[in-house]
Structures are given as structure tokens and as C-alpha cells.
Design an enzyme around this catalytic site. Sequence first.
Site, PDB file in Angstrom:
ATOM      1  N   ILE A  31      41.349  75.285  -3.856  1.00  8.90           N
ATOM      2  CA  ILE A  31      42.664  75.946  -3.788  1.00  8.90           C
ATOM      3  C   ILE A  31      43.300  76.116  -5.176  1.00  8.90           C
ATOM      4  O   ILE A  31      44.379  76.675  -5.295  1.00  8.90           O
ATOM      5  CB  ILE A  31      43.628  75.180  -2.861  1.00  8.90           C
ATOM      6  CG1 ILE A  31      43.755  73.709  -3.291  1.00  8.90           C
ATOM      7  CG2 ILE A  31      43.175  75.277  -1.416  1.00  8.90           C
ATOM      8  CD1 ILE A  31      44.802  72.929  -2.499  1.00  8.90           C
ATOM      9  N   GLY A  32      42.612  75.639  -6.216  1.00  7.77           N
ATOM     10  CA  GLY A  32      43.157  75.806  -7.556  1.00  7.77           C
ATOM     11  C   GLY A  32      42.182  75.368  -8.623  1.00  7.77           C
ATOM     12  O   GLY A  32      41.288  74.567  -8.364  1.00  7.77           O
ATOM     13  N   TYR A  36      40.597  71.304 -16.951  1.00  8.81           N
ATOM     14  CA  TYR A  36      39.690  70.162 -16.903  1.00  8.81           C
ATOM     15  C   TYR A  36      39.142  69.865 -15.516  1.00  8.81           C
ATOM     16  O   TYR A  36      38.353  68.937 -15.360  1.00  8.81           O
ATOM     17  CB  TYR A  36      40.407  68.906 -17.421  1.00  8.81           C
ATOM     18  CG  TYR A  36      40.976  69.064 -18.802  1.00  8.81           C
ATOM     19  CD1 TYR A  36      40.225  69.628 -19.833  1.00  8.81           C
ATOM     20  CD2 TYR A  36      42.275  68.654 -19.093  1.00  8.81           C
ATOM     21  CE1 TYR A  36      40.743  69.776 -21.101  1.00  8.81           C
ATOM     22  CE2 TYR A  36      42.802  68.791 -20.371  1.00  8.81           C
ATOM     23  CZ  TYR A  36      42.034  69.354 -21.370  1.00  8.81           C
ATOM     24  OH  TYR A  36      42.550  69.504 -22.626  1.00  8.81           O
ATOM     25  N   THR A  38      39.302  70.867 -10.878  1.00  9.93           N
ATOM     26  CA  THR A  38      39.502  71.743  -9.731  1.00  9.93           C
ATOM     27  C   THR A  38      40.298  71.015  -8.657  1.00  9.93           C
ATOM     28  O   THR A  38      40.187  69.790  -8.518  1.00  9.93           O
ATOM     29  CB  THR A  38      38.127  72.162  -9.157  1.00  9.93           C
ATOM     30  OG1 THR A  38      37.336  72.714 -10.216  1.00  9.93           O
ATOM     31  CG2 THR A  38      38.278  73.198  -8.068  1.00  9.93           C
ATOM     32  N   ASP A 127      56.454  71.146 -18.483  1.00  9.68           N
ATOM     33  CA  ASP A 127      55.601  72.253 -18.050  1.00  9.68           C
ATOM     34  C   ASP A 127      56.103  72.851 -16.736  1.00  9.68           C
ATOM     35  O   ASP A 127      55.345  73.025 -15.804  1.00  9.68           O
ATOM     36  CB  ASP A 127      54.158  71.772 -17.894  1.00  9.68           C
ATOM     37  CG  ASP A 127      53.174  72.947 -17.846  1.00  9.68           C
ATOM     38  OD1 ASP A 127      53.534  74.044 -18.314  1.00  9.68           O
ATOM     39  OD2 ASP A 127      52.066  72.770 -17.335  1.00  9.68           O
TER      40      ASP A 127
END
Length: 307
Positions: A31-32, A36, A38, A127
Site C-alpha cells: 500500500i506504499g 528504505y 515498503t 515532515d
Amino acid sequence: MGKGDTLEIAPTPSAYRSVMEEYGYEMGKVIGNGSYGTVYEAYYTKQKVMVAVKIISKKKASEDYLNKFLPREIQVMKVLRHKYLINFYQAIETTSRVYIILELAQGGDVLEWIQRLTPSLSAAGRDLKLENLLLDKRENVKISDFGFAKMVPSNQRMHSSPSYRQMNCFTHLSQTYCGSFAYACPEILLGLPYNPFLSDTWSMGVILYTLVVARLPFDDTNLKKLLKETQKEVTFPSNYSISQECKNLVLQTLCQATKRATILDIIKDPWVLKFQPEQPTHEIRLLEAMCQPPSTPNRHQSLEINT
């Protein structure tokens, strides 16, 4: 990290599945993706619930990330608990990977949500950004990805000496560049020491502008142009109907650090309060204690610069 503080041997690329199965997780679809590792969807058989599993490859990750930022990320997630934050469940470390088990946000992220409504949007937390704002199945927003987060001492926890008492959210400075250019405040772009709390409120202003205008306020394709744009007052397209209260809040966040709104200013803002089901009295009281300006005449004497 609790039960997850064990060392496993993962000799082959597919070994993460057996590691996860051992802990009761049935791995699902991707899903992403990040620099570095997954993120996978997974089913936790012991509690019969869907979760997200962030798998970080130690081979791909930098030493700086593994030794500084990743431990900070896990520390922050373990401490923070709030209905608008993605919950942290467990961390598992093997010889080649780190597995972080998180609450699954089934609604995707806010960037995808905006792009579905306005396909013309183009977008290139320290972030905070649209991709890190996730939606649950009821479309409630939850903040995710604390990879650049850090714990900063507040007034309430400081040493009793006068110099320490003056440490607060106004006097703490960071030097590490964090985040994405499109959401970064001017002081970060200039490579100057910056206040991480005021950096966050700048990012909030970028997010709010994008939510109401359906495009980013600044062009981040050219750093020189981006720097120039962030020095000027942001403008709003004339064909959009945006309340003056909302515009005022954006302008108070997208300005130079000396004039920028703090998180306390934002939570007390009339336009923000209008959308709250109840007055955030408890949050305001905590923030007032944390963000109380130093009483010393020379504010710079108590500055702490850190990464």
C-alpha cells in the site's frame, strides 16, 4: 519494544513472510513505498484486525537513519497517543530488516483524496505533508510517518535552574534538514538553524492552502525560484471563494519565522474553532504552558541548537 525486541535471521528476500507469520501476521498487498522500505496491508490473526506493516531494509537504509532517525521515530510513536495520530502497535527487528506494525488507515491519504476531486492537482512532520495525512474508513484525518520527529523538552519537564526554565518551544532550534522542499519553511531552505515547531506551522499553512485552492502555494521544481516565492506574501486565485478568516490563517502561517503563528495561535484561531465540536480547553492549557515566551530580556541567551 516489548515482545518485538528479538533478533531473527532473515536469509532470503522472501523471509519476511515467515517472520511475520511467526508473530501472527498474514501479509497482504503493498500500500506504499518509501526510500528504505515498503508498507504492506496485513491481517493480525491474534486480534482479528487489519494493520499496516512498514518493512525497512537495513541494506537500503543509511547509517544515519538506522542509528538516529529510526530510533527517534519508534520512541515518538510509542509515547504519542491521540485520536488524530496513527497508532503504533509493535516493532520487530531482524538481522536485515525492521518491521513496524501500525494502525491501518483504510481511506488512503489526503493527497489522493484531493486528486480524486481535482485531477489537475500536481504535487511533487518536521515532515508534515498531504501524503502523511491518512484517512480512516470514516474519512477522519490521522497523521502518520514520524521518521523525522523528535522529542523536545517542554517547560514542565526542565531542570529547576533559571536558564533551563527558559527553554520552551520558542527557544529550541534544530539544524537537520527534514521534509520536502514544497512544504519546507524559508529558514530550512536557506540552511539556517530553525525552530521545529514554527517549521511545522509553516507546513500546516502549505497543507491548508492546498486543501482550499487545490494546488501547492509554491513551485518546488526550481530551488532558486522556490526561495524567492517563499519570501513574498502568498496570493490566492481570484476565481476561488475563500473566506477572509481562512486567508488570514494561511497568511499567518506562511510568513517569516518572527511573525509566524505558533500551534497555540492556530488552535485558538476563530476559523479553526468554528469547526471544533467543543472548545479544546485542555489542549490550549497544555500549549500555553509549553509555548510561554521566555521572561529573560535577552531571548537569545537561552537558545538551544540541536539536530
